[in-house]
Design a protein around this motif. Structure first.
Motif, PDB file in Angstrom:
ATOM      1  N   ASN A 203      39.180  63.004  69.570  1.00  0.00           N
ATOM      2  CA  ASN A 203      40.047  62.500  68.491  1.00  0.00           C
ATOM      3  C   ASN A 203      39.228  61.910  67.348  1.00  0.00           C
ATOM      4  OD1 ASN A 203      39.435  60.551  70.538  1.00  0.00           O
ATOM      5  ND2 ASN A 203      40.875  59.131  69.596  1.00  0.00           N
ATOM      6  N   ARG A 204      38.398  62.720  66.729  1.00  0.00           N
ATOM      7  CA  ARG A 204      37.515  62.241  65.661  1.00  0.00           C
ATOM      8  C   ARG A 204      38.288  61.624  64.501  1.00  0.00           C
ATOM      9  NH1 ARG A 204      33.142  66.754  64.039  1.00  0.00           N
ATOM     10  NH2 ARG A 204      32.342  64.983  62.823  1.00  0.00           N
ATOM     11  N   GLU A 205      39.403  62.257  64.123  1.00  0.00           N
ATOM     12  CA  GLU A 205      40.141  61.814  62.944  1.00  0.00           C
ATOM     13  C   GLU A 205      41.309  60.889  63.295  1.00  0.00           C
ATOM     14  OE1 GLU A 205      39.162  62.438  59.985  1.00  0.00           O
ATOM     15  OE2 GLU A 205      37.615  63.919  60.416  1.00  0.00           O
ATOM     16  N   THR A 206      41.564  60.680  64.577  1.00  0.00           N
ATOM     17  CA  THR A 206      42.721  59.861  64.985  1.00  0.00           C
ATOM     18  C   THR A 206      42.302  58.843  66.038  1.00  0.00           C
ATOM     19  OG1 THR A 206      43.293  61.611  66.578  1.00  0.00           O
ATOM     20  CG2 THR A 206      44.450  61.609  64.449  1.00  0.00           C
ATOM     21  N   PRO A 207      41.547  57.823  65.634  1.00  0.00           N
ATOM     22  CA  PRO A 207      41.100  56.825  66.607  1.00  0.00           C
ATOM     23  C   PRO A 207      42.262  55.968  67.109  1.00  0.00           C
ATOM     24  CG  PRO A 207      40.561  56.137  64.381  1.00  0.00           C
ATOM     25  CD  PRO A 207      41.077  57.543  64.276  1.00  0.00           C
TER      26      PRO A 207
ATOM     27  N   VAL B  89      48.238  61.596  70.341  1.00  0.00           N
ATOM     28  CA  VAL B  89      47.209  61.233  69.360  1.00  0.00           C
ATOM     29  C   VAL B  89      46.352  62.452  69.027  1.00  0.00           C
ATOM     30  CG1 VAL B  89      45.173  59.804  68.960  1.00  0.00           C
ATOM     31  CG2 VAL B  89      47.170  58.837  70.123  1.00  0.00           C
ATOM     32  N   TRP B  90      46.119  63.255  70.072  1.00  0.00           N
ATOM     33  CA  TRP B  90      45.279  64.456  69.915  1.00  0.00           C
ATOM     34  C   TRP B  90      45.639  65.450  71.006  1.00  0.00           C
ATOM     35  CZ3 TRP B  90      41.887  66.554  73.519  1.00  0.00           C
ATOM     36  CH2 TRP B  90      41.012  67.573  73.068  1.00  0.00           C
TER      37      TRP B  90
ATOM     38  N   TRP C 218      28.913  63.229  61.317  1.00  0.00           N
ATOM     39  CA  TRP C 218      29.779  62.053  61.363  1.00  0.00           C
ATOM     40  C   TRP C 218      29.820  61.423  59.969  1.00  0.00           C
ATOM     41  CZ3 TRP C 218      29.283  58.542  66.315  1.00  0.00           C
ATOM     42  CH2 TRP C 218      29.542  59.323  67.453  1.00  0.00           C
ATOM     43  N   LYS C 219      30.850  60.616  59.742  1.00  0.00           N
ATOM     44  CA  LYS C 219      30.942  59.936  58.451  1.00  0.00           C
ATOM     45  C   LYS C 219      29.918  58.811  58.359  1.00  0.00           C
ATOM     46  CE  LYS C 219      34.848  59.849  56.472  1.00  0.00           C
ATOM     47  NZ  LYS C 219      36.279  59.615  56.151  1.00  0.00           N
TER      48      LYS C 219
ATOM     49  N   PRO D  59      32.893  58.579  63.830  1.00  0.00           N
ATOM     50  CA  PRO D  59      32.667  59.994  64.131  1.00  0.00           C
ATOM     51  C   PRO D  59      33.581  60.957  63.377  1.00  0.00           C
ATOM     52  CG  PRO D  59      33.955  59.007  65.886  1.00  0.00           C
ATOM     53  CD  PRO D  59      33.608  57.885  64.933  1.00  0.00           C
ATOM     54  N   SER D  60      34.416  60.449  62.492  1.00  0.00           N
ATOM     55  CA  SER D  60      35.254  61.366  61.721  1.00  0.00           C
ATOM     56  C   SER D  60      34.385  62.257  60.848  1.00  0.00           C
ATOM     57  CB  SER D  60      36.249  60.585  60.855  1.00  0.00           C
ATOM     58  OG  SER D  60      35.563  59.744  59.944  1.00  0.00           O
ATOM     59  N   VAL D  61      34.956  63.356  60.367  1.00  0.00           N
ATOM     60  CA  VAL D  61      34.180  64.372  59.663  1.00  0.00           C
ATOM     61  C   VAL D  61      33.509  63.803  58.416  1.00  0.00           C
ATOM     62  CG1 VAL D  61      34.297  66.593  58.471  1.00  0.00           C
ATOM     63  CG2 VAL D  61      35.655  66.215  60.543  1.00  0.00           C
ATOM     64  N   GLY D  62      32.175  63.944  58.360  1.00  0.00           N
ATOM     65  CA  GLY D  62      31.416  63.454  57.220  1.00  0.00           C
ATOM     66  C   GLY D  62      31.306  64.485  56.115  1.00  0.00           C
ATOM     67  N   VAL D  63      30.375  64.247  55.197  1.00  0.00           N
ATOM     68  CA  VAL D  63      30.287  65.102  54.008  1.00  0.00           C
ATOM     69  C   VAL D  63      29.425  66.335  54.232  1.00  0.00           C
ATOM     70  CG1 VAL D  63      30.706  63.200  52.423  1.00  0.00           C
ATOM     71  CG2 VAL D  63      28.362  63.755  53.082  1.00  0.00           C
ATOM     72  N   TYR D  64      28.631  66.354  55.318  1.00  0.00           N
ATOM     73  CA  TYR D  64      27.723  67.478  55.535  1.00  0.00           C
ATOM     74  C   TYR D  64      28.307  68.445  56.562  1.00  0.00           C
ATOM     75  CZ  TYR D  64      24.306  64.661  53.044  1.00  0.00           C
ATOM     76  OH  TYR D  64      23.656  63.920  52.093  1.00  0.00           O
TER      77      TYR D  64
END
Length: 782
Positions: free
Chosen positions: A79-83, A109-110, A138-139, A144-149
């Motif tokens: 659940n990277r985007e839904t902690p 949640v996921w 990671w951000k 751990p949500s999706v970062g820019v790279y």
């Protein structure tokens, strides 16, 4: 990526080891894993699944981490985007076969996707379902949500791997060419992993598999770094096994359309032959993004036809606007390109076995760089422009053939006439122009550029004299066997090290030219970078990157400065030198034996990272010919292997011997040719051997390291060093084995009595070579 010493690829998915290990214990329908109460452990107990909070965050995530080693190192997050904000999370397997995370009043949640599959760790695209694997950072270390790279396997045109920062394309790994990736060091056969590329009507992907029990992982960090990490049980920590080394030429399309990047030149960008800067004023200001334009337009369709110019050894351009055929020959590829007026260049798809397949570019050529590889690019040019290039090369080749005949007849090194002239001047050495008092205002002071070294930047003597303040004594930073070394500053502000052949030097043009040939195309974080050269009458000058901390011997053998070198720094220096030598022996295109490894030839950058320098005595080998014999033995007393000193035989094992000596010097802090111990005749090698046999190995270590050392690391390093200095070359390990032994924790083979066990055996070295008809030239640099 470095250095690297087994090169791995930055796009590999984030759960490398998980998918090669035993599966996690199964979870049955209606079974729950509750946060804080239950975890699920793999059958081999390598991994554990449960809820966790990363870094300083209080949010809860479902993830998988290592269990037996490095506990808490996360390899996958659900659940990277839904902690979840508290500890109410639960993982369930529903009746539809999906894993579901729920929390409090939120029933989902996921949820896993039943069509998702990670079988075989494929990185690419399923052409049937459209499913594509993307690697994202990671951000932040706590999020751990999706970062820019992100890394993506792009299938537009011929497949290649692209790196993005947000929506901006910032990097590109060249396409697969049969042995590896264009513009990326080839992976040698190894026992750690295997790598392959698969492309068919159903899917396109790269696949990576571990072949051993070694724990490795590749991560794309939150700040865009790609690291290959390996777990070392002995120190209970991860070490950086390889790191993607980013230089200016790695930036996507740094030199624009039809520009070509060469990291060994300054500036790195230039236009391909037949092209010129589109906006010269921008190029003069080091802004190359506008790229280059043709000097003469193509004549496609008017009956005159165009031709193609071969550019050898490159990372091929961006393939998003390309066409390919796997069965065509190179000749058929040329014909296909010539028939298509939009085609700008072509190359083989596969470079194995002489090459096969066809790759055509149908747009401007972007992101091309000079690379020490085997892939060639053929660019389209107007016939009239091509004729000028061909005629120029033809004339050059005729002159070259004539020159070779002359040089062979006179037994002189194969250089051009002007260089041969410089050689004669050097041999005479009348008075070195009063040690080179060149007036820096004399900008017309002309110098000789070597035609054969067009891959390396040429500096005029005027530029060098200006940079060093006329070779001022105040700028002198060292003295080697070649001559004095000066610090200089170029007009653009870049600091350089200038090595100038002295009048009394035992080296000359052959060593000068040899160093350029050996090091010009080598790229490794533990090798000093050669920036250029200067030849002017009897002046021979080499230009290097400037090393802030001078050389290793400047620190190591000084009573005061040596105190600043603690054990972690010394061990890092040992590892760095080992990786550099391994690159020379195995991973560079030319297999090179350095022949003069010693503390004085190890330079240190601002972070105390070692860089091997001084390739004047180096020799390269081709194919499987890994040994040679010479009647002139060159090197430095104490570092020369016995088979080289006594019989003139040298090989990669000669460097291994020198490396072993250097390791012992780094550990004990004493120079081998100045070492003494009590009233015994033992030299450094003999002393180390006696201590080892008596179980007192630790006593060899310098007393200044007592507070910072790790005993097991010291003992292991000395053991490896003794293996390197064995009397017989066949008993010594290769540098690959040395690197693995230094970072591993397994049992080591027993060493035998080393060469030159005491000073008496060393003295025999001065007599025996004359019997064998050899000549020893001992060089004492710094």
């Amino acid at each position: 990526m470095e250095d690297q010493y087994i090169h791995l690829l930055f796009f590999v998915a984030f759960i490398l080891l998980l998918l090669d290990c035993n599966s996690l214990d199964t979870i049955s329908a209606n079974q729950e894993i509750r946060d804080g109460k239950t975890t699920l452990v793999s059958e081999g107990e390598m991994f554990e699944l449960g809820f966790f909070s990363p870094g300083k965050s209080k949010n809860r995530y479902m993830g998988i981490w290592y269990n037996k080693i490095s506990y808490g190192t996360v390899v996958w997050v659900a659940n990277r985007e839904t902690p979840i904000a508290d500890r109410s999370g639960m993982l369930k397997l529903n009746r539809q076969g999906n894993l579901v995370i729920c929390s409090g009043g939120n029933p989902m949640v996921w949820s896993s996707n039943p069509v998702e599959s990670m079988q075989g760790m494929k990185f690419g695209k399923d052409l049937v379902t459209g499913l594509q694997t993307i690697m994202t950072s990671w951000k932040s270390p706590d999020d751990p949500s999706v970062g820019v790279y992100s890394d993506i396997h792009d299938t537009n045109g011929y497949p290649q791997n692209l790196r993005f920062q947000g929506e901006v394309l910032i990097g590109r790994l060249g396409p697969w060419h049969g042995l590896g990736f264009s513009g990326f060091p080839l992976d040698k056969t190894n026992q750690i992993y295997s790598l392959d590329f698969v492309m068919n009507e159903n899917e396109i992907y790269h696949i990576y598999k571990l072949k051993s029990s070694i724990a490795q992982r590749i991560i794309l960090t939150w700040d865009g770094r790609t690291l290959t990490l390996q777990w070392i049980e002995r120190i209970q920590d991860w070490i950086v096994y390889a790191e993607s080394e980013v230089d200016n030429c790695d930036r996507f399309s740094l030199c624009g359309a039809y520009g070509i990047c060469n990291i060994n030149k300054h500036p790195p960008c230039s236009c391909m032959q037949g092209f010129e800067p589109r906006h010269p004023e921008e190029w003069e200001g080091s802004d190359w993004a506008s790229g280059c334009k043709r000097k003469k337009p193509l004549t496609c369709g008017d009956g005159k036809g165009d031709g193609f110019l071969k550019i050898p050894g490159v990372k091929v351009p961006d393939t998003r606007r390309s066409w390919y055929n796997e069965s065509m020959t190179l000749r058929e590829c040329e014909i296909a390109c010539k028939r298509n007026c939009f085609c700008t260049g072509y190359a083989n798809l596969d470079i194995r076995n002489g090459g096969s397949g066809c790759l055509l570019w149908l747009d401007e050529l972007l992101d091309t760089r000079v690379y020490d590889g085997d892939q060639d690019l053929y660019i389209r040019m107007a016939a009239s422009e091509l004729e000028g290039v061909v005629n120029s090369r033809s004339n050059f080749n005729k002159e070259k053939r004539t020159l070779i005949v002359v040089l062979i007849t006179s037994s002189v090194v194969p250089l051009l006439f002007l260089v041969a002239y410089a050689f004669r001047k050097t041999k005479k050495r009348p008075h070195m122009k009063s040690q080179g008092k060149w007036y820096v205002y004399d900008e017309k002071n002309t110098s000789l550029q070597m035609e054969q070294l067009d891959d390396l930047q040429f500096f005029s003597l005027y530029e060098v004299a200006r940079a060093t303040d006329n070779f001022s004594v105040s700028n002198k930073i060292g003295q080697g066997g070649f001559g004095p070394v000066y610090k200089g500053v170029l007009k653009n502000g870049r600091e350089i090290a200038v090595k100038r052949l002295s009048e009394t030097s035992q080296q000359g043009l052959s060593e000068f030219y040899n160093e350029i040939k050996c090091i010009a195309k080598l790229q490794h974080r533990n090798l000093v970078k050669l920036l250029g050269y200067c030849v002017h009458e009897n002046e021979l000058i080499l230009i290097y990157e400037y090393m802030t901390n001078k050389s290793l011997d400047w620190f190591l053998f000084d009573e005061t400065r040596s105190l600043t070198l603690n054990w972690p720094q010394r061990l890092n220096i040992i590892h760095g030198i080992a990786r550099g030598v391994l690159y020379l022996h195995q991973d560079s295109r030319l297999q090179i034996v350095h022949r003069d490894l010693k503390a004085g030839n190890i330079l240190l950058d601002g972070d105390m990272n070692p860089k091997i320098s001084d390739f004047g005595l180096a020799r390269k080998f081709v194919g499987h010919d890994t040994t040679a014999k010479t009647k002139k033995v060159v090197g430095t007393y104490g570092y020369i292997s016995p088979e080289y000193a006594l019989q003139g035989h040298f090989s990669i094992k000669s460097d291994v011997f020198s490396f072993g000596v250097l390791m012992l010097e780094i550990i004990c802090g004493q120079r081998i040719r100045e070492f003494s111990h009590g009233d015994r005749y033992d030299n450094l090698l003999g002393h180390a051997w006696r201590l080892y046999k008596e179980g007192r190995t630790f006593e060899l270590m310098s007393g200044s390291l007592q507070a910072s050392c790790v005993v097991s690391e010291v003992l292991r390093s000395i053991h490896v060093a003794l293996l390197c200095v064995q009397n017989h070359a066949e008993d010594r390990p290769t540098m690959l084995s040395v690197v693995l032994m230094l970072v591993g924790e397994g049992a080591l083979p027993e060493p035998k009595q080393p060469a030159y066990f005491n000073e008496e055996s060393c003295r025999e070295l001065k007599i025996l070579p004359s019997v064998a008809g050899c000549t020893i030239t001992l060089l004492y640099a710094r």
